[in-house]
Design a protein around this motif. Structure first.
Motif, mmCIF file in Angstrom:
data_model
loop_
_atom_site.group_PDB
_atom_site.id
_atom_site.type_symbol
_atom_site.label_atom_id
_atom_site.label_comp_id
_atom_site.label_asym_id
_atom_site.label_seq_id
_atom_site.Cartn_x
_atom_site.Cartn_y
_atom_site.Cartn_z
ATOM 1 N N THR A 145 0.833 -1.205 0.000
ATOM 2 C CA THR A 145 0.000 0.000 0.000
ATOM 3 C C THR A 145 0.860 1.244 0.000
ATOM 4 O O THR A 145 0.651 2.171 -0.780
ATOM 5 C CB THR A 145 -0.943 0.001 1.233
ATOM 6 N N GLU A 146 1.858 1.259 0.871
ATOM 7 C CA GLU A 146 2.717 2.433 0.991
ATOM 8 C C GLU A 146 3.545 2.675 -0.274
ATOM 9 O O GLU A 146 3.665 3.799 -0.742
ATOM 10 C CB GLU A 146 3.635 2.264 2.198
ATOM 11 N N LEU A 147 4.116 1.626 -0.830
ATOM 12 C CA LEU A 147 4.943 1.786 -2.024
ATOM 13 C C LEU A 147 4.116 2.158 -3.246
ATOM 14 O O LEU A 147 4.551 2.946 -4.077
ATOM 15 C CB LEU A 147 5.757 0.521 -2.300
ATOM 16 N N ARG A 148 2.923 1.621 -3.358
ATOM 17 C CA ARG A 148 2.070 1.949 -4.514
ATOM 18 C C ARG A 148 1.702 3.419 -4.539
ATOM 19 O O ARG A 148 1.524 3.995 -5.611
ATOM 20 C CB ARG A 148 0.798 1.084 -4.496
ATOM 21 N N LYS A 149 1.604 4.054 -3.371
ATOM 22 C CA LYS A 149 1.272 5.491 -3.317
ATOM 23 C C LYS A 149 2.323 6.320 -4.051
ATOM 24 O O LYS A 149 2.007 7.369 -4.589
ATOM 25 C CB LYS A 149 1.181 5.988 -1.874
ATOM 26 N N ARG A 150 3.564 5.860 -4.038
ATOM 27 C CA ARG A 150 4.652 6.632 -4.661
ATOM 28 C C ARG A 150 5.091 6.043 -5.995
ATOM 29 O O ARG A 150 6.009 6.571 -6.617
ATOM 30 C CB ARG A 150 5.832 6.689 -3.700
ATOM 31 N N HIS A 151 4.480 4.972 -6.425
ATOM 32 C CA HIS A 151 4.836 4.342 -7.691
ATOM 33 C C HIS A 151 4.364 5.229 -8.834
ATOM 34 O O HIS A 151 3.332 5.886 -8.736
ATOM 35 C CB HIS A 151 4.201 2.953 -7.791
ATOM 36 N N ALA A 152 5.118 5.260 -9.919
ATOM 37 C CA ALA A 152 4.767 6.090 -11.076
ATOM 38 C C ALA A 152 3.341 5.819 -11.538
ATOM 39 O O ALA A 152 2.914 4.667 -11.627
ATOM 40 C CB ALA A 152 5.747 5.837 -12.218
ATOM 41 N N ASN A 153 2.623 6.893 -11.838
ATOM 42 C CA ASN A 153 1.267 6.736 -12.373
ATOM 43 C C ASN A 153 1.149 7.387 -13.754
ATOM 44 O O ASN A 153 0.058 7.522 -14.284
ATOM 45 C CB ASN A 153 0.209 7.273 -11.404
ATOM 46 N N VAL A 154 2.260 7.799 -14.306
ATOM 47 C CA VAL A 154 2.299 8.362 -15.664
ATOM 48 C C VAL A 154 3.332 7.605 -16.502
ATOM 49 O O VAL A 154 4.228 8.169 -17.077
ATOM 50 C CB VAL A 154 2.602 9.878 -15.660
ATOM 51 N N GLU A 155 3.169 6.294 -16.529
ATOM 52 C CA GLU A 155 4.128 5.439 -17.252
ATOM 53 C C GLU A 155 3.810 5.400 -18.728
ATOM 54 O O GLU A 155 2.708 5.476 -19.152
ATOM 55 C CB GLU A 155 4.079 4.022 -16.683
#
Length: 181
Positions: free
Chosen positions: A171-181
Motif C-alpha cells: 500500500t505504501e509503495l504503490r502510493k509513490r509508484h509512477a502513475n504516468v508510465e
C-alpha cells in the motif's frame, strides 16, 4: 540445459549472499534511516543496480537522487552517499567521495573488494566474482561482473524489505509508484 544453468546461477548467488556480514547490512539500514537525503552512485551495470535501489528508496518515502542525473542537487551536511562499485577504486568514485567529505556528507560503499582503499563511513562487502577475476574471487559460470550485479540487486532489495519493517509494504509503495508510465 536452461534449468541447469538457472539452478547454477541461483546456487552461486546464494553462496555469495550467505557470506555477507549482517553487521555491515545493519549499518547500511541504520545510516539510510538517519540520512537527510540519499545520493546513489555507480557506473555501468553497478549504476543500473543503483538506480533500481534509488527507485525503491523513493517508493519507501526517502528523498533520494542518482548522481549524474540532470535533477540531482548539490550535496550537503547530513546527506548520505551510497556508491556501488565492484572494484571500489574508480577515479570518479574517489572524486565523489572527496566532494561528499568536503560537504560533510557521509559515505558508504557497496563493493566486492575487501581491500578497498577509499576512506568511507561504512562498507558492505559482497564477496562475488567481478569482471577482473582476481585471486580469491569465487568461481562462476557467469560472464564479467554478472554475479556481483545480481547479488547487489538481491541484497539491496532485501535491505528495502528491512527498511519497510512494520509498514504496509504494498500500500505504501504503490502510493509513490509512477502513475504516468
Amino acid at each position: 540445459m536452461m534449468k541447469g544453468l538457472l539452478e547454477a546461477v541461483l546456487h552461486e548467488n546464494s553462496l555469495v549472499l550467505s557470506q555477507v556480514s549482517p553487521l555491515e547490512t545493519d549499518d547500511l539500514v541504520k545510516k539510510i534511516h538517519e540520512a537527510k537525503r540519499i545520493f546513489v552512485y555507480g557506473e555501468g551495470r553497478s549504476g543500473l543496480m543503483g538506480k533500481a535501489f534509488a527507485m525503491r528508496l523513493m517508493h519507501c518515502g526517502y528523498e533520494v537522487y542518482v548522481i549524474g542525473e540532470t535533477i540531482t542537487p548539490s550535496m550537503g551536511n547530513g546527506d548520505f552517499l551510497i556508491a556501488i562499485s565492484a572494484s571500489g577504486s574508480s577515479t570518479s568514485l574517489a572524486g565523489h567521495f572527496s566532494t561528499a567529505n568536503e560537504k560533510e556528507a557521509s559515505t558508504f560503499i557497496v563493493t566486492a573488494s575487501k581491500e578497498n582503499q577509499l576512506s568511507t563511513d561504512g562498507k558492505l562487502v559482497i564477496p562475488a566474482a567481478t569482471k577482473h577475476r582476481r585471486q580469491g574471487e569465487p568461481q562462476t559460470i557467469q560472464p564479467l561482473g554478472s554475479q556481483f550485479d545480481q547479488s547487489v540487486h538481491l541484497l539491496l532489495d532485501a535491505i528495502v524489505i528491512a527498511l519497510l519493517e512494520g509498514r504496509d509494504q504494498n500500500t505504501e509503495l504503490r502510493k509513490r509508484h509512477a502513475n504516468v508510465e
